[in-house]
Design a protein around this motif. Structure first.
Motif, PDB file in Angstrom:
ATOM      1  N   LEU A  42       0.829  -1.208   0.000  1.00  0.00           N
ATOM      2  CA  LEU A  42       0.000   0.000   0.000  1.00  0.00           C
ATOM      3  C   LEU A  42       0.857   1.248   0.000  1.00  0.00           C
ATOM      4  O   LEU A  42       0.615   2.199  -0.769  1.00  0.00           O
ATOM      5  N   LEU A  43       1.885   1.274   0.862  1.00  0.00           N
ATOM      6  CA  LEU A  43       2.773   2.436   0.926  1.00  0.00           C
ATOM      7  C   LEU A  43       3.541   2.614  -0.383  1.00  0.00           C
ATOM      8  O   LEU A  43       3.730   3.735  -0.869  1.00  0.00           O
ATOM      9  N   THR A  44       3.959   1.478  -0.973  1.00  0.00           N
ATOM     10  CA  THR A  44       4.702   1.562  -2.239  1.00  0.00           C
ATOM     11  C   THR A  44       3.811   2.095  -3.350  1.00  0.00           C
ATOM     12  O   THR A  44       4.234   2.939  -4.158  1.00  0.00           O
ATOM     13  N   SER A  45       2.558   1.617  -3.407  1.00  0.00           N
ATOM     14  CA  SER A  45       1.648   2.096  -4.456  1.00  0.00           C
ATOM     15  C   SER A  45       1.385   3.594  -4.305  1.00  0.00           C
ATOM     16  O   SER A  45       1.308   4.319  -5.297  1.00  0.00           O
ATOM     17  N   ARG A  46       1.271   4.051  -3.060  1.00  0.00           N
ATOM     18  CA  ARG A  46       1.070   5.485  -2.853  1.00  0.00           C
ATOM     19  C   ARG A  46       2.284   6.291  -3.293  1.00  0.00           C
ATOM     20  O   ARG A  46       2.143   7.371  -3.885  1.00  0.00           O
ATOM     21  N   LEU A 176      12.808   5.973  -6.875  1.00  0.00           N
ATOM     22  CA  LEU A 176      12.077   4.989  -6.077  1.00  0.00           C
ATOM     23  C   LEU A 176      12.894   3.711  -5.932  1.00  0.00           C
ATOM     24  O   LEU A 176      12.980   3.135  -4.837  1.00  0.00           O
ATOM     25  N   GLN A 177      13.493   3.283  -7.026  1.00  0.00           N
ATOM     26  CA  GLN A 177      14.307   2.064  -6.977  1.00  0.00           C
ATOM     27  C   GLN A 177      15.498   2.244  -6.048  1.00  0.00           C
ATOM     28  O   GLN A 177      15.845   1.342  -5.274  1.00  0.00           O
ATOM     29  N   THR A 178      16.135   3.427  -6.090  1.00  0.00           N
ATOM     30  CA  THR A 178      17.266   3.701  -5.203  1.00  0.00           C
ATOM     31  C   THR A 178      16.837   3.650  -3.745  1.00  0.00           C
ATOM     32  O   THR A 178      17.544   3.117  -2.886  1.00  0.00           O
ATOM     33  N   THR A 179      15.653   4.189  -3.447  1.00  0.00           N
ATOM     34  CA  THR A 179      15.133   4.154  -2.075  1.00  0.00           C
ATOM     35  C   THR A 179      14.928   2.722  -1.617  1.00  0.00           C
ATOM     36  O   THR A 179      15.270   2.356  -0.472  1.00  0.00           O
ATOM     37  N   TRP A 180      14.351   1.871  -2.477  1.00  0.00           N
ATOM     38  CA  TRP A 180      14.135   0.470  -2.113  1.00  0.00           C
ATOM     39  C   TRP A 180      15.465  -0.247  -1.873  1.00  0.00           C
ATOM     40  O   TRP A 180      15.590  -1.029  -0.932  1.00  0.00           O
ATOM     41  N   GLN A 181      16.456   0.043  -2.715  1.00  0.00           N
ATOM     42  CA  GLN A 181      17.753  -0.608  -2.555  1.00  0.00           C
ATOM     43  C   GLN A 181      18.414  -0.187  -1.247  1.00  0.00           C
ATOM     44  O   GLN A 181      18.971  -1.010  -0.521  1.00  0.00           O
ATOM     45  N   GLU A 261      -4.922   2.184 -11.754  1.00  0.00           N
ATOM     46  CA  GLU A 261      -4.725   3.278 -12.711  1.00  0.00           C
ATOM     47  C   GLU A 261      -3.884   2.844 -13.911  1.00  0.00           C
ATOM     48  O   GLU A 261      -4.136   3.262 -15.046  1.00  0.00           O
ATOM     49  N   THR A 262      -2.848   2.038 -13.656  1.00  0.00           N
ATOM     50  CA  THR A 262      -1.912   1.654 -14.716  1.00  0.00           C
ATOM     51  C   THR A 262      -1.925   0.164 -15.017  1.00  0.00           C
ATOM     52  O   THR A 262      -1.289  -0.271 -15.971  1.00  0.00           O
ATOM     53  N   ASN A 263      -2.648  -0.641 -14.188  1.00  0.00           N
ATOM     54  CA  ASN A 263      -2.666  -2.098 -14.306  1.00  0.00           C
ATOM     55  C   ASN A 263      -1.288  -2.699 -14.047  1.00  0.00           C
ATOM     56  O   ASN A 263      -0.986  -3.808 -14.502  1.00  0.00           O
ATOM     57  N   TRP A 264      -0.423  -1.939 -13.329  1.00  0.00           N
ATOM     58  CA  TRP A 264       0.885  -2.464 -12.939  1.00  0.00           C
ATOM     59  C   TRP A 264       0.726  -3.431 -11.776  1.00  0.00           C
ATOM     60  O   TRP A 264      -0.253  -3.385 -11.023  1.00  0.00           O
ATOM     61  N   ARG A 265       1.729  -4.290 -11.595  1.00  0.00           N
ATOM     62  CA  ARG A 265       1.775  -5.223 -10.463  1.00  0.00           C
ATOM     63  C   ARG A 265       2.904  -4.811  -9.518  1.00  0.00           C
ATOM     64  O   ARG A 265       4.031  -4.565  -9.960  1.00  0.00           O
ATOM     65  N   ILE A 266       2.574  -4.742  -8.221  1.00  0.00           N
ATOM     66  CA  ILE A 266       3.585  -4.478  -7.198  1.00  0.00           C
ATOM     67  C   ILE A 266       3.758  -5.752  -6.391  1.00  0.00           C
ATOM     68  O   ILE A 266       2.782  -6.346  -5.929  1.00  0.00           O
ATOM     69  N   VAL A 267       5.011  -6.166  -6.210  1.00  0.00           N
ATOM     70  CA  VAL A 267       5.332  -7.397  -5.501  1.00  0.00           C
ATOM     71  C   VAL A 267       6.240  -7.058  -4.330  1.00  0.00           C
ATOM     72  O   VAL A 267       7.216  -6.308  -4.476  1.00  0.00           O
ATOM     73  N   ALA A 268       5.906  -7.615  -3.136  1.00  0.00           N
ATOM     74  CA  ALA A 268       6.759  -7.484  -1.957  1.00  0.00           C
ATOM     75  C   ALA A 268       6.963  -8.879  -1.383  1.00  0.00           C
ATOM     76  O   ALA A 268       5.994  -9.636  -1.210  1.00  0.00           O
ATOM     77  N   THR A 269       8.212  -9.258  -1.108  1.00  0.00           N
ATOM     78  CA  THR A 269       8.523 -10.597  -0.624  1.00  0.00           C
ATOM     79  C   THR A 269       9.368 -10.528   0.641  1.00  0.00           C
ATOM     80  O   THR A 269       9.995  -9.496   0.937  1.00  0.00           O
TER      81      THR A 269
END
Length: 583
Positions: A42-46, A176-181, A261-269
């Motif tokens: 949820l936080l990532t999608s926001r 965003l990718q840098t933040t996740w890394q 909105e974009t039909n993208w998939r967000i995955v968290a593992t």
């Protein structure tokens, strides 16, 4: 026999308790992990939505500019469009902004003067172009075929009459990718087909979440979304369907969420090893507790669960209080800033009203003194005619007085013309007369400054298609700015020249005053910006001049060396060019 039975029952009970403990703990831990993963999704999608929404309106807003629309039908405006897109992209923080004509070819871009420019590139195959041409808006994530840099493209269709075009903004989602890394988060963002294009784990990028169908591969290759990536050989990350929200296996558990909105998939593992370790621990604990402390275990377990729940609620409450405190601080700061801006705007409006009232008063005064001046000239003429031959010595004095009266009449005439509201119609205007009238109007100011503007005018008329009053307003503003810049500086000069250069009328106003700092040159034409800290100026002079010249098809440029000189150049098309050959 009794001993064996007494040992058998606790053993069986312990094994049963161990199995139940393992089973229940596994389910509880997995459920908690899924809840945490759902919160992370949820936080990532926001965050993703907020990053994209920052630029969603940018193509629509930038497309309203006249230079962008004009560039669709007139190549003469492409240079202005390039510079405008470069400025907008820099201020908005967008990766790139570019304009595509109806055939799919880029004709203007914010990176027009850099290597890898989009200008001249054919993007008709991109879905964001075709969707915008059909539906008015489009969006698409892809690797740039020109730069090789991936980005999210938002597009808007614009029209100039019947001529369509598409304005596109490229958004860089790499932060965003840098933040996740940096956070060590196992998060991935995939497109509608399941191909990962952003991830905190670099080895996941450009791999599918599930096996791709042949149609999906062909469609992605046709749009060149992942130009240079062989998707047919990419191994899927997980064995799951595109509709399953759960991921488990390969040493990890995870959750999948779809962004509508974009039909993208967000995955968290998360790794499943810690889940197995905790489950085994709970099984061992249950087995030991069964051997004599079942009741105590139950009480302790209940208290532990209650304490854990209270701690979670306390942490959640503290988080909510902290978030609300930050929100209140932000609101207070925004309100204080708004009040400051409101007071400044009110002060500027009051000053503008004062200046307007002063203009109306000066117009009334000019009207009132025009007739007395005419009467004075007539009286002096009558007095001169009635002089006796013996009074010829007074002829020179009367001529001097009449010259002064005529000068006052010329000044009042210019003021009446300058204060008159123009109808908005354009006509042929001789810029030589405009500069002469402006010089007469600023004469009182130049006398106080001790610097008389030097006019260098050609012998032949220089005609442009414009409004004479507004052109006088431009000339007066430029001369007054030059005089202000020379005030207090010895051996200063102001030179105003007019010439015809490459089919354009060119006015140059050069002063040897205080100059402008290099980092301030691009700001001096902005509304309400003024470097005259000791004056009552609104900072609107050059902004108004630029607007007037733009309306008449002209342009204004500034060159300066701080502490030495400033030169303002006005370029306007000659009348016969602007009116299609009319003389």
């Amino acid at each position: 026999m009794t001993t064996r039975r007494s040992a058998f029952v606790p053993t069986v009970a312990a094994l049963l308790a161990a199995f139940i403990g393992w089973f229940l703990s596994d389910r509880l831990i997995v459920s908690a992990a899924r809840s945490e993963l759902d919160q992370s999704l949820l936080l990532t999608s926001r965050a993703v939505r907020a990053e994209i929404d920052r630029f969603r309106s940018l193509p629509d807003v930038a497309g309203e500019d006249g230079r962008i629309r004009a560039a669709l039908i007139d190549p003469a405006y492409l240079d202005d469009a390039n510079r405008y897109l470069e400025t907008i992209a820099r201020h908005a923080g967008a990766a790139e902004l570019f304009l595509i004509n109806k055939w799919g070819t880029t004709i203007a871009a914010s990176n027009w003067n850099r290597a890898g420019s989009f200008i001249g590139q054919d993007y008709s195959f991109r879905p964001y172009f075709s969707r915008a041409m059909i539906d008015g808006h489009g969006e698409f994530y892809a690797i740039g075929v020109t730069t090789g840099v991936p980005g999210y493209f938002l597009s808007t269709r614009i029209l100039n009459g019947d001529v369509p075009g598409v304005l596109v903004v490229k958004v860089d989602l790499k932060p965003l990718q840098t933040t996740w890394q940096n956070a060590g988060a196992d998060i991935a963002l995939a497109d509608a087909d399941g191909v990962v294009f952003l991830s905190g784990k670099p080895r996941w990028i450009y791999r599918p979440l599930w096996p791709l169908s042949t149609d999906s591969i062909l469609r992605l290759e046709e749009s060149r979304a992942y130009d240079g990536v062989n998707l047919s050989r990419a191994q899927p990350l997980f064995e799951l369907s595109s509709h399953s929200p759960d991921i488990r296996g390969s040493g990890a558990i995870g959750r999948l969420m779809v962004m509508p909105e974009t039909n993208w998939r967000i995955v968290a593992t998360r790794s499943s090893s810690w889940i197995a370790a905790q489950s085994i621990g709970w099984a061992a604990f249950a087995a030991l507790a069964t051997f004599g402390m079942a009741l105590l275990w139950k009480v302790v377990d209940q208290r532990r669960q209650i304490l854990q729940l209270k701690l979670q609620q306390s942490d959640k409450l503290e988080t909510m209080v902290e978030e609300r405190t930050r929100d209140l601080a932000t609101e207070v700061e925004a309100r204080q800033q708004a009040e400051i801006e409101l007071r400044a705007a009110q002060d500027n409006l009051v000053h503008s009203e004062k200046m307007a009232a002063l203009g109306r008063m000066s117009t009334a005064i000019v009207h009132e003194i025009s007739q007395p001046l005419a009467a004075m000239e007539a009286t002096l003429t009558a007095a001169q005619l009635s002089l006796q031959p013996a009074d010829q010595a007074n002829v020179g004095r009367i001529d001097s007085a009449k010259a002064l009266v005529r000068r006052m009449q010329r000044t009042t005439k210019h003021l009446k013309s300058f204060g008159r509201k123009e109808s908005g119609e354009r006509c042929h205007v001789d810029l030589r007369e405009v500069l002469k009238s402006a010089a007469d109007l600023v004469h009182p100011r130049s006398r106080l400054a001790g610097v008389e503007p030097q006019l260098l005018l050609p012998p032949e008329p220089v005609l442009v298609l414009a409004g004479s009053v507004r052109m006088e307003q431009v000339a007066v503003n430029l001369m007054l700015n030059a005089l202000d810049a020379t005030e207090g500086k010895s051996n200063s000069s102001v030179v105003v020249s007019l010439a015809v250069v490459d089919g354009n009328a060119e006015i140059r106003v050069r002063d040897t005053g205080i100059g402008i700092a290099p980092d301030m040159i691009h700001k001096v034409t902005e509304p309400f910006y003024s470097s005259k800290t000791q004056s009552d100026g609104l900072g609107l002079g050059l902004s108004i001049c630029k607007a007037i010249l733009t309306e008449f098809g002209g342009r204004l440029s500034i060159s300066s060396v701080e502490g030495s000189w400033t030169e303002i150049i006005v370029e306007m098309p000659l009348a016969h060019l602007a009116s299609g050959g009319e003389n």
